[in-house]
Design an enzyme around this catalytic site. Sequence first.
Site, short mmCIF file in Angstrom:
data_model
loop_
_atom_site.label_atom_id
_atom_site.label_comp_id
_atom_site.label_asym_id
_atom_site.label_seq_id
_atom_site.Cartn_x
_atom_site.Cartn_y
_atom_site.Cartn_z
N ASP A 1 0.83 -1.21 0.00
CA ASP A 1 0.00 0.00 0.00
C ASP A 1 0.86 1.26 0.00
O ASP A 1 1.97 1.27 0.54
CB ASP A 1 -0.92 -0.02 1.23
CG ASP A 1 -2.05 0.98 1.10
OD1 ASP A 1 -2.44 1.31 -0.04
OD2 ASP A 1 -2.55 1.46 2.15
N ASN B 1 -11.12 -2.69 -4.97
CA ASN B 1 -10.38 -1.69 -5.77
C ASN B 1 -11.07 -1.34 -7.09
O ASN B 1 -10.71 -0.34 -7.74
CB ASN B 1 -8.94 -2.15 -6.04
CG ASN B 1 -8.04 -2.08 -4.82
OD1 ASN B 1 -7.12 -2.89 -4.64
ND2 ASN B 1 -8.26 -1.10 -3.94
C1 IPE Z 1 -5.33 -2.67 0.10
O1 IPE Z 1 -5.07 -1.33 -0.10
C2 IPE Z 1 -5.37 -3.39 -1.21
C3 IPE Z 1 -4.11 -3.53 -1.91
C4 IPE Z 1 -2.95 -3.10 -1.50
C5 IPE Z 1 -4.19 -4.21 -3.16
P1 IPE Z 1 -6.25 -0.24 -0.24
O2 IPE Z 1 -5.58 1.06 -0.47
O3 IPE Z 1 -7.22 -0.69 -1.25
O4 IPE Z 1 -6.93 -0.31 1.19
P2 IPE Z 1 -7.79 0.78 1.97
O5 IPE Z 1 -8.81 1.31 1.00
O6 IPE Z 1 -6.86 1.86 2.43
O7 IPE Z 1 -8.37 0.05 3.13
C1 IPE Z 2 -1.78 0.20 -3.28
O1 IPE Z 2 -1.52 1.56 -3.31
C2 IPE Z 2 -1.96 -0.40 -4.64
C3 IPE Z 2 -3.34 -0.83 -4.93
C4 IPE Z 2 -4.36 -0.80 -4.12
C5 IPE Z 2 -3.59 -1.35 -6.27
P1 IPE Z 2 -2.71 2.60 -3.30
O2 IPE Z 2 -3.11 2.89 -4.69
O3 IPE Z 2 -3.80 2.15 -2.41
O4 IPE Z 2 -1.97 3.86 -2.68
P2 IPE Z 2 -2.53 4.86 -1.60
O5 IPE Z 2 -2.97 4.05 -0.41
O6 IPE Z 2 -3.69 5.58 -2.23
O7 IPE Z 2 -1.39 5.75 -1.28
MG MG Z 3 -4.17 2.41 -0.42
#
Ligand code: IPE
Ligand code: IPE
Ligand code: MG
Length: 241
Positions: free
Chosen positions: A26, A74
């Site tokens: 993340d 997502n």
């Molecule tokens: C968790 O991250 C999913 C992945 C890293 C693929 P998210 O960014 O989707 O999680 P939330 O929304 O902060 O809980």
């Molecule tokens: C994790 O990074 C990757 C996926 C969920 C695909 P994020 O896209 O959630 O990055 P932040 O949390 O918005 O910084």
């Molecule tokens: Mg995230």
Amino acid sequence: MADSADSLTLVPAGRNMPRHVAIVMDGNGRWAKRRGLPRVIGHQAGVKALERTIDYARDLGIRYLSVYAFSTENWKRAHSEVQGLMGLFRYYLKGKIGQMHRRGARVRFAGQMSAFPDDILSIVESAEEMTRENTAIDVIFCVNYGGRQEILDAIAGLIRSGHEGPVTEDVLRRHLYAPDIPDPDLLIRTGGELRISNFWLWESAYSEYYFSDVYWPDFGREELARALDSYAGRERRYGSA
Ligand code: IPE
Ligand code: IPE
Ligand code: MG
């Protein structure tokens, strides 16, 4: 390949090493935002961090590495971001599987794969097929993965199987996405959030957690070593005294 000599000096042999390390990758979006760049550039940088991490993990003797790359939630993101992620997924699968194969990695996927377009599905199948016999490390890509969905799918599979008799943990486990893979010993989440976001809900019942403030694209050998160091000092009791 990662500099294995250096990696090994960071985590001395004989330590209490996790067999299965799971990572919630993340922080890509915030990494990009901090630089004034589009989110998809953060995801590209995240792919590089993933490549490095697979090499480090293999060199350190981690047998199973699972990575949360795309959750069932997502899909709620902007169409352009989802499309960007699908594009990266394609690029990664086409461009990197051969390299992973040469390095002895077995590539696997966990999630509801039927949601993906046919071209991605055929690359996924050939990647699993090509790398099936490899034993250096299993890399499990969790894509369109949701822990609740996995449990629902397992229940549906169990019902379809016509199972008779008591429904034990072992019976249900057989219907999970990757029943032969041991539960995660160490679950790392980067990006500073202190939540599980629907990852490995069944399998993480007794996982050890390590939360890191580092955004995923900045994750490297030092942070992995810190997580392993933290893990090595823990006592796992599984409910016993
Ligand atoms: C968790 O991250 C999913 C992945 C890293 C693929 P998210 O960014 O989707 O999680 P939330 O929304 O902060 O809980
Ligand atoms: C994790 O990074 C990757 C996926 C969920 C695909 P994020 O896209 O959630 O990055 P932040 O949390 O918005 O910084
Ligand atoms: Mg995230």
